[in-house]
Design a protein around this motif. Structure first.
Motif, short mmCIF file in Angstrom:
data_model
loop_
_atom_site.label_atom_id
_atom_site.label_comp_id
_atom_site.label_asym_id
_atom_site.label_seq_id
_atom_site.Cartn_x
_atom_site.Cartn_y
_atom_site.Cartn_z
N ILE A 1 0.84 -1.20 0.00
CA ILE A 1 0.00 0.00 0.00
C ILE A 1 0.88 1.25 0.00
O ILE A 1 0.60 2.23 -0.71
CB ILE A 1 -0.95 0.00 1.22
CG1 ILE A 1 -1.97 -1.14 1.08
CG2 ILE A 1 -1.65 1.34 1.36
CD1 ILE A 1 -2.82 -1.35 2.32
N LEU A 2 1.95 1.21 0.81
CA LEU A 2 2.85 2.38 0.90
C LEU A 2 3.52 2.66 -0.44
O LEU A 2 3.55 3.82 -0.89
CB LEU A 2 3.89 2.13 1.98
CG LEU A 2 4.88 3.28 2.24
CD1 LEU A 2 4.13 4.51 2.74
CD2 LEU A 2 5.94 2.84 3.25
N VAL A 3 4.05 1.62 -1.08
CA VAL A 3 4.73 1.78 -2.37
C VAL A 3 3.76 2.32 -3.41
O VAL A 3 4.09 3.23 -4.18
CB VAL A 3 5.36 0.45 -2.83
CG1 VAL A 3 5.81 0.55 -4.28
CG2 VAL A 3 6.52 0.08 -1.93
N LYS A 4 2.55 1.74 -3.47
CA LYS A 4 1.56 2.18 -4.45
C LYS A 4 1.19 3.65 -4.23
O LYS A 4 1.14 4.44 -5.19
CB LYS A 4 0.30 1.31 -4.36
CG LYS A 4 0.44 -0.06 -4.99
CD LYS A 4 -0.90 -0.79 -4.96
CE LYS A 4 -0.81 -2.13 -5.70
NZ LYS A 4 -2.11 -2.85 -5.67
N ASN A 5 0.95 4.02 -2.98
CA ASN A 5 0.52 5.39 -2.71
C ASN A 5 1.64 6.40 -2.98
O ASN A 5 1.38 7.52 -3.43
CB ASN A 5 0.03 5.52 -1.27
CG ASN A 5 -1.34 4.87 -1.07
OD1 ASN A 5 -2.10 4.73 -2.03
ND2 ASN A 5 -1.65 4.46 0.14
N ILE A 6 2.87 6.02 -2.72
CA ILE A 6 4.00 6.89 -3.04
C ILE A 6 4.08 7.10 -4.55
O ILE A 6 4.30 8.22 -5.04
CB ILE A 6 5.33 6.30 -2.51
CG1 ILE A 6 5.36 6.39 -0.98
CG2 ILE A 6 6.53 7.03 -3.11
CD1 ILE A 6 6.55 5.70 -0.35
N PHE A 7 3.88 6.02 -5.30
CA PHE A 7 3.91 6.10 -6.76
C PHE A 7 2.81 7.03 -7.29
O PHE A 7 3.07 7.94 -8.09
CB PHE A 7 3.76 4.71 -7.37
CG PHE A 7 3.58 4.71 -8.86
CD1 PHE A 7 4.64 4.97 -9.72
CD2 PHE A 7 2.33 4.48 -9.42
CE1 PHE A 7 4.47 4.99 -11.10
CE2 PHE A 7 2.15 4.48 -10.80
CZ PHE A 7 3.22 4.74 -11.63
N TYR A 8 1.57 6.80 -6.84
CA TYR A 8 0.46 7.62 -7.33
C TYR A 8 0.61 9.08 -6.90
O TYR A 8 0.29 10.00 -7.67
CB TYR A 8 -0.88 7.07 -6.83
CG TYR A 8 -1.22 5.72 -7.42
CD1 TYR A 8 -1.28 5.55 -8.81
CD2 TYR A 8 -1.47 4.62 -6.62
CE1 TYR A 8 -1.59 4.32 -9.36
CE2 TYR A 8 -1.77 3.38 -7.16
CZ TYR A 8 -1.83 3.24 -8.54
OH TYR A 8 -2.13 2.02 -9.08
N ALA A 9 1.11 9.31 -5.69
CA ALA A 9 1.33 10.69 -5.23
C ALA A 9 2.40 11.37 -6.07
O ALA A 9 2.26 12.55 -6.43
CB ALA A 9 1.73 10.68 -3.76
N ALA A 10 3.45 10.62 -6.43
CA ALA A 10 4.51 11.19 -7.25
C ALA A 10 3.99 11.56 -8.64
O ALA A 10 4.30 12.64 -9.17
CB ALA A 10 5.67 10.19 -7.36
N VAL A 11 3.18 10.68 -9.22
CA VAL A 11 2.59 10.96 -10.53
C VAL A 11 1.72 12.22 -10.46
O VAL A 11 1.80 13.10 -11.33
CB VAL A 11 1.74 9.76 -11.02
CG1 VAL A 11 0.92 10.14 -12.25
CG2 VAL A 11 2.63 8.57 -11.34
N PHE A 12 0.92 12.32 -9.41
CA PHE A 12 0.03 13.48 -9.26
C PHE A 12 0.83 14.76 -9.09
O PHE A 12 0.55 15.78 -9.77
CB PHE A 12 -0.89 13.27 -8.06
CG PHE A 12 -1.84 14.42 -7.83
CD1 PHE A 12 -2.91 14.63 -8.68
CD2 PHE A 12 -1.65 15.28 -6.76
CE1 PHE A 12 -3.79 15.70 -8.47
CE2 PHE A 12 -2.51 16.34 -6.54
CZ PHE A 12 -3.59 16.54 -7.40
N LEU A 13 1.84 14.75 -8.24
CA LEU A 13 2.62 15.96 -7.99
C LEU A 13 3.40 16.39 -9.23
O LEU A 13 3.47 17.59 -9.55
CB LEU A 13 3.57 15.73 -6.81
CG LEU A 13 2.90 15.58 -5.43
CD1 LEU A 13 3.93 15.20 -4.38
CD2 LEU A 13 2.17 16.86 -5.05
N LEU A 14 3.98 15.44 -9.94
CA LEU A 14 4.70 15.77 -11.17
C LEU A 14 3.74 16.34 -12.22
O LEU A 14 4.08 17.29 -12.93
CB LEU A 14 5.39 14.52 -11.72
CG LEU A 14 6.65 14.05 -10.97
CD1 LEU A 14 7.10 12.69 -11.50
CD2 LEU A 14 7.77 15.07 -11.10
#
Length: 473
Positions: free
Chosen positions: A442-455
């Protein structure tokens, strides 16, 4: 208003979600309808009346069709279906194809009829096909008549897929309109899918579009062959990531509101034939033409000549659906010819070739097809086609080509890999490696999606290039 805009991300979407989830379930379709009308009116305040007319015509048509079938009046039911369909197609034809027809008449006869210069109502091709699918499904007995005008209006205007699909056939969400249960798991899935679409659109499609526009602006007579192919490949990637991103975001938004829309893309650029490509590209459009045109004409269950006719009718209409210009008609016929050749001659030999040759064959003809598709001005399209094959004697490569590759090789590599299943396979392997640790996954997935959103947001803050290509279709 488009999904990849700060206005939508930080104002419209939060507002509709808050209102949707605080009101009783009984009026959530009304909330969707009102916000969808606001979404549409933001860009097309005048043509909202056209959409309302379309809704009323198909709503009334469905009720008449249902009542006449229950009375055993098959002829009257069919007449109501025809009237409703003709009105819907007439509205589409007038606003989308009137100037095309006038131009054609003027060209053939020398007449000087003035063009109407009507602005194309956004999404009219999509919502017209949806309203038609409703009355046809009711007539066939594949869907219940919808007597709640609010719910029917929500189906037609639903902002997640209103502007550029996927084309949602009524029978696929009939029960969801009547009774659906939103869950936190489904909402989270919707957020994740939306983020993937946002990243594909903003980080991939937009940058591919910048590369294509740079090549397109060059003089075709001096365009090296490799530069021309790089530009055309960039357009192919832009179109795929743009349109599939919109479908991803639409499907994700649907999940947020409790709906499950069918998939619209399935890695089309990994196809080994044109037939396979069109099973993977814009699936909802292909399904619509299959269910409401190809099969009613007899499909492949008829003689050879009629089968060939059915193929060309479908592809002529497919091309014409995309736009009121001759390049789209030629593009449709082009694919009709390719599919005819594969079906009756080439297919059995193609399957015997090594997979790499099948891929190269498919991608070559798909890229040539995009050359036909992208240029409304056929003279420019033919000029670029000539440049692709060195028709100006301009050579294969020059210093500008090397510079272009040097600055875009990483982007092109990401685009190529992103159009395959490889990213998903890598993600699945990572999750498998973390199996047994749900918190880590869950942590890895959420970090990935948050990074995509912020970029994506960071890119949008300063971006001046953020089109959605399929809005014009």
């Amino acid at each position: 208003m488009i999904f990849s805009s700060l206005l939508f991300l930080f104002r419209f979407l939060p507002a509709v979600l808050i209102v949707y989830y605080i009101v009783p379930r009984s009026i959530r379709n009304l909330v969707l309808l009102l916000f969808s009308l606001l979404f549409y009116a933001w860009g097309e305040p005048v043509y909202i009346l056209l959409m309302l007319v379309s809704i009323l015509v198909s709503y009334a048509g469905g009720i008449v069709v249902d009542s006449q079938k229950k009375k055993g009046n098959e002829g009257r039911a069919k007449a109501a279906l025809i009237v409703s369909s003709v009105i819907s197609l007439s509205l589409l034809g007038f606003f989308k194809y009137a100037d095309f027809a006038i131009n054609t008449v003027n060209g053939l006869t020398g007449a000087g009829f003035e063009l109407l210069h009507l602005a194309l109502p956004i999404g009219i091709s999509f919502y017209t096909f949806q309203t038609m699918s409703y009355t046809i499904d009711v007539y066939r007995g594949e869907a219940q008549v919808q007597k709640n005008l609010i719910s029917f209006g929500a189906y037609v205007t639903m902002f997640p897929q209103l502007i550029a699909g996927p084309i949602v056939q009524y029978k696929t969400i009939d029960q969801q309109l009547r009774c659906r249960k939103e869950t936190s798991e489904q909402f989270a899935l919707g957020i994740h899918r939306f983020m993937i679409g946002l990243g594909k659109k903003v980080l991939l499609a937009n940058n591919a579009g910048v590369l294509w526009e740079a090549v397109r602006a060059m003089s075709y007579e001096q365009l090296p062959v490799l530069t021309a192919w790089i530009g055309l490949a960039a357009y192919a990637f832009q179109l795929y990531f743009d349109f599939s991103a919109y479908s991803d975001m639409a499907i994700g938004l649907g999940h947020m509101f409790g709906f499950r829309f069918l998939e619209n893309f399935n890695y089309p650029y990994i196809s080994k034939s044109i037939t396979e490509f069109w099973r993977r590209w814009h699936i909802s459009l292909g399904t619509w033409f299959r269910d409401y045109v190809y099969i009613p004409l007899g499909g492949n269950r008829v003689g050879t000549l009629r089968h060939i006719r059915n193929i060309f009718v479908v592809w002529l209409l497919t091309g014409f659906w995309h736009g009121a210009n001759w390049n789209f008609v030629i593009w449709g016929i082009y694919y009709g010819v390719l599919l005819f050749v594969e079906k009756f001659f080439l297919g059995k030999y193609l399957k015997k070739l090594p997979a790499i040759f099948q891929h190269v064959y498919c991608l070559f003809f798909v890229l040539i097809g995009w050359n036909l598709f992208v240029f409304d001005d056929m003279k420019l399209g033919l000029g670029f086609m000539r440049a692709l094959f060195g028709g100006y004697g301009q050579g294969f490569v020059n210093q500008e080509t090397i510079y272009l590759l040097y600055n875009n090789v990483i982007l092109l590599a990401i685009l190529m890999l992103g159009s395959t299943r490889l990213p998903k396979k890598l993600g699945d392997r990572l999750c498998a490696a973390l199996k047994g640790s749900d918190v880590a996954i869950i942590l890895v997935k959420n970090i990935f999606y948050a990074a995509v959103f912020l970029l994506s947001v960071a890119w949008l803050v300063d971006a001046s290039f953020n089109p959605f290509l399929y809005f014009r279709f």
